[in-house]
Design an enzyme around this catalytic site. Structure first.
Site, PDB file in Angstrom:
ATOM      1  N   ASP A 151      40.572  42.354  33.939  1.00  0.00           N
ATOM      2  CA  ASP A 151      39.512  41.408  34.277  1.00  0.00           C
ATOM      3  C   ASP A 151      39.048  41.571  35.714  1.00  0.00           C
ATOM      4  OD1 ASP A 151      39.154  38.997  32.082  1.00  0.00           O
ATOM      5  OD2 ASP A 151      41.120  39.940  31.971  1.00  0.00           O
ATOM      6  N   ASP A 159      43.792  47.030  36.991  1.00  0.00           N
ATOM      7  CA  ASP A 159      43.746  45.690  36.440  1.00  0.00           C
ATOM      8  C   ASP A 159      42.617  45.675  35.403  1.00  0.00           C
ATOM      9  OD1 ASP A 159      44.021  42.863  36.190  1.00  0.00           O
ATOM     10  OD2 ASP A 159      42.416  42.577  37.649  1.00  0.00           O
TER      11      ASP A 159
END
Length: 494
Positions: free
Chosen positions: A160, A158
């Site tokens: 953020d 991922d």
């Protein structure tokens, strides 16, 4: 106004819980209360292992339900075995949790034990125990492979709050950058699978990864190594690859070798979506977010992209987590009720920490496409992310890949440290904060830092225009829209 069963049962909806971890925590509570955790916890974790193995053996068998599924109805897929007993013993050796008398094992600690066991399973560690003392296994030894790197063949991340702070960019994190560099050097494919979607405006994705790409340039990755780094934007909509010139370039979609053409055999692949379904999905999402904006007097705005709709805060404002959860649960309900028109189109409705989004596609689709396109199996993959609650966008990846649930970039770094060490990676000693293996092959004094961490990093997200550590004279970018804003030119002094 109707009073639906979903609303009546809202307090029973475990939208901020994980069924498996909560159940494991409950099972261990009895031992803690009876002050016998040191004696019985290893056996309890051994039983967890047995239940997981039985659940795995019944995978795909629609006629039988595993014991674990009866106990935890929300249980998903386990792609590998999990050496939970050895992971617990290593964790206890480091943190002495069985010596505590007033605070039992927490959610985060069980999550970290699961992460550790998953890394060991993927790295093919030779797990053994050297002795038995009463009913308690002690002195677990891990023997890392001594040949070529045996860690995951592909690791997806991922963006953020996994590689960089929420709403920020990868500017300067040499330890994490060095770990990713070592993965590429040891022939592991690395991909960032992010919800951020700017279509194929590669400079916008590059802007968010500036520090990482600069590190690759500084270390001189060759063409082959650069070619093992991918970026998947918009969950699964825009695939890019790093060139030998250290620039992200779009991967061809159609034709021979095109990623969409090559993955049309996957029913959920973007190549099988219809524009009518996409438009219908985004219409419902836009309507729901707009209604939430009005009903709850949110200081924000709704934006619509080609394959996503977002509810974002106004400049200088924030939206409380509880309000974002409410918006996500509302839109999930609306999408579920109206799914007839786009039931073949996967989607993701999630709380992004500072905003809420609905994307066409999800990370299960993105990771599955990478596995198929690049020729990897689920057992060779690891997905690392922070959003594994059912209002998060990493949740779907559990269906196609082993996962590590982290809470911030620091934990990501420690997970990669263990992947490199347990996998026997070359070049680990000395660089970028990566510690050498201990002589015994065990955890040693420098080990996986598994202390409790805050769910969200303490960063100032009050303004969507992110400057990170850059000077105010440099360009900045609105991470929501992707608009890159150039600073005003300095006036020359006469």
């Amino acid at each position: 106004m109707s009073f639906s069963s979903r609303r009546r049962n809202y307090m029973l909806t475990p939208h901020r819980r994980d069924g498996l971890i909560e159940w494991m925590k409950h099972m261990l509570q009895h031992s803690f209360v009876l002050d016998c955790l040191a004696q019985t916890a290893p056996t309890t974790f051994s039983h967890f292992e047995d239940l997981i193995e039985e659940h795995r053996s019944l995978s795909g068998d629609d006629t039988n339900i595993s014991k674990l599924q009866r106990l935890v109805p929300t249980i998903g897929t386990f792609h590998t075995s999990l050496p939970l007993t050895i992971a617990f013993l290593l964790y206890d050796e480091k943190y002495s949790v069985t010596s505590r008398r007033h605070v039992t094992l927490s959610f985060n600690e069980i999550r970290q034990i699961l992460n550790l066991s998953q890394v060991m399973a993927l790295c093919g560690c030779d797990l053994s125990t050297s002795s038995l003392v009463g009913p308690h296994l002690t002195s677990p030894k891990i023997k890392p492979p001594i040949s070529s790197f045996t860690g995951p063949k592909i690791i997806t991340f991922d963006g953020d709050q996994t590689l960089y702070s929420d709403g920020a960019n990868f500017t300067s994190n040499p330890k994490l950058a060095h770990s990713i560099y070592l993965l590429l050097k040891n022939r592991t494919t690395v991909a960032v699978v992010t919800a951020a979607g700017y279509e194929y405006a590669v400079e916008k994705y590059s802007f968010r990864l500036t520090g990482l790409i600069d590190y690759f340039r500084e270390k001189g990755l060759n063409k082959e190594e650069c070619g093992r780094f991918y970026m998947f934007g918009g969950e699964c909509n825009y695939l890019m690859r790093l060139s030998e010139g250290y620039e992200l370039e779009p991967v061809a979609e159609e034709g021979p070798g095109g990623w969409i053409t090559s993955t049309k055999h996957i029913p959920s692949s973007p190549g099988n979506w219809s524009q009518a379904s996409i438009s219908s999905l985004l219409d419902v999402a836009y309507e729901s977010f707009t209604e939430s904006l009005s009903d709850m007097k949110i200081t924000g705005r709704v934006i619509r992209k080609k394959r996503a709709v977002g509810l974002i805060p106004q400049s200088g404002k924030t939206i409380p987590r509880e309000v974002l959860d409410e918006c996500v649960l509302r839109v999930q309900s609306a999408l579920y009720e109206k799914s007839v028109s786009y039931n073949s189109l996967p989607y993701c409705a999630f709380n992004g920490g500072t905003d809420a989004w609905v994307d066409c596609g999800n990370k299960r689709v993105g990771v599955s496409i990478l596995q198929s396109y690049l020729g990897f199996s689920a057992e060779e993959c690891l997905h690392v992310g922070d959003q594994f609650l059912n209002t998060g966008n990493d949740y779907a990846a559990r269906g196609c890949s082993p996962c590590a649930w982290i809470t911030g970039p620091d934990e990501t770094g420690y997970i990669l440290k263990k992947v490199l060490e347990f996998g026997g990676a070359t070049g680990v000693v000395g660089g970028g904060g990566i510690s050498p293996k201990t002589p015994s092959g065990g955890m040693g004094k420098k080990t996986l830092s598994l202390g409790d961490m805050t769910r969200r990093a303490s960063v100032d997200n009050s303004d969507p225009i992110i400057t990170s550590d850059r000077s105010k004279t440099e360009a900045v970018m609105d991470v929501y829209t992707g608009e890159i804003i150039q600073p005003p030119a300095k006036k020359s002094k006469i």
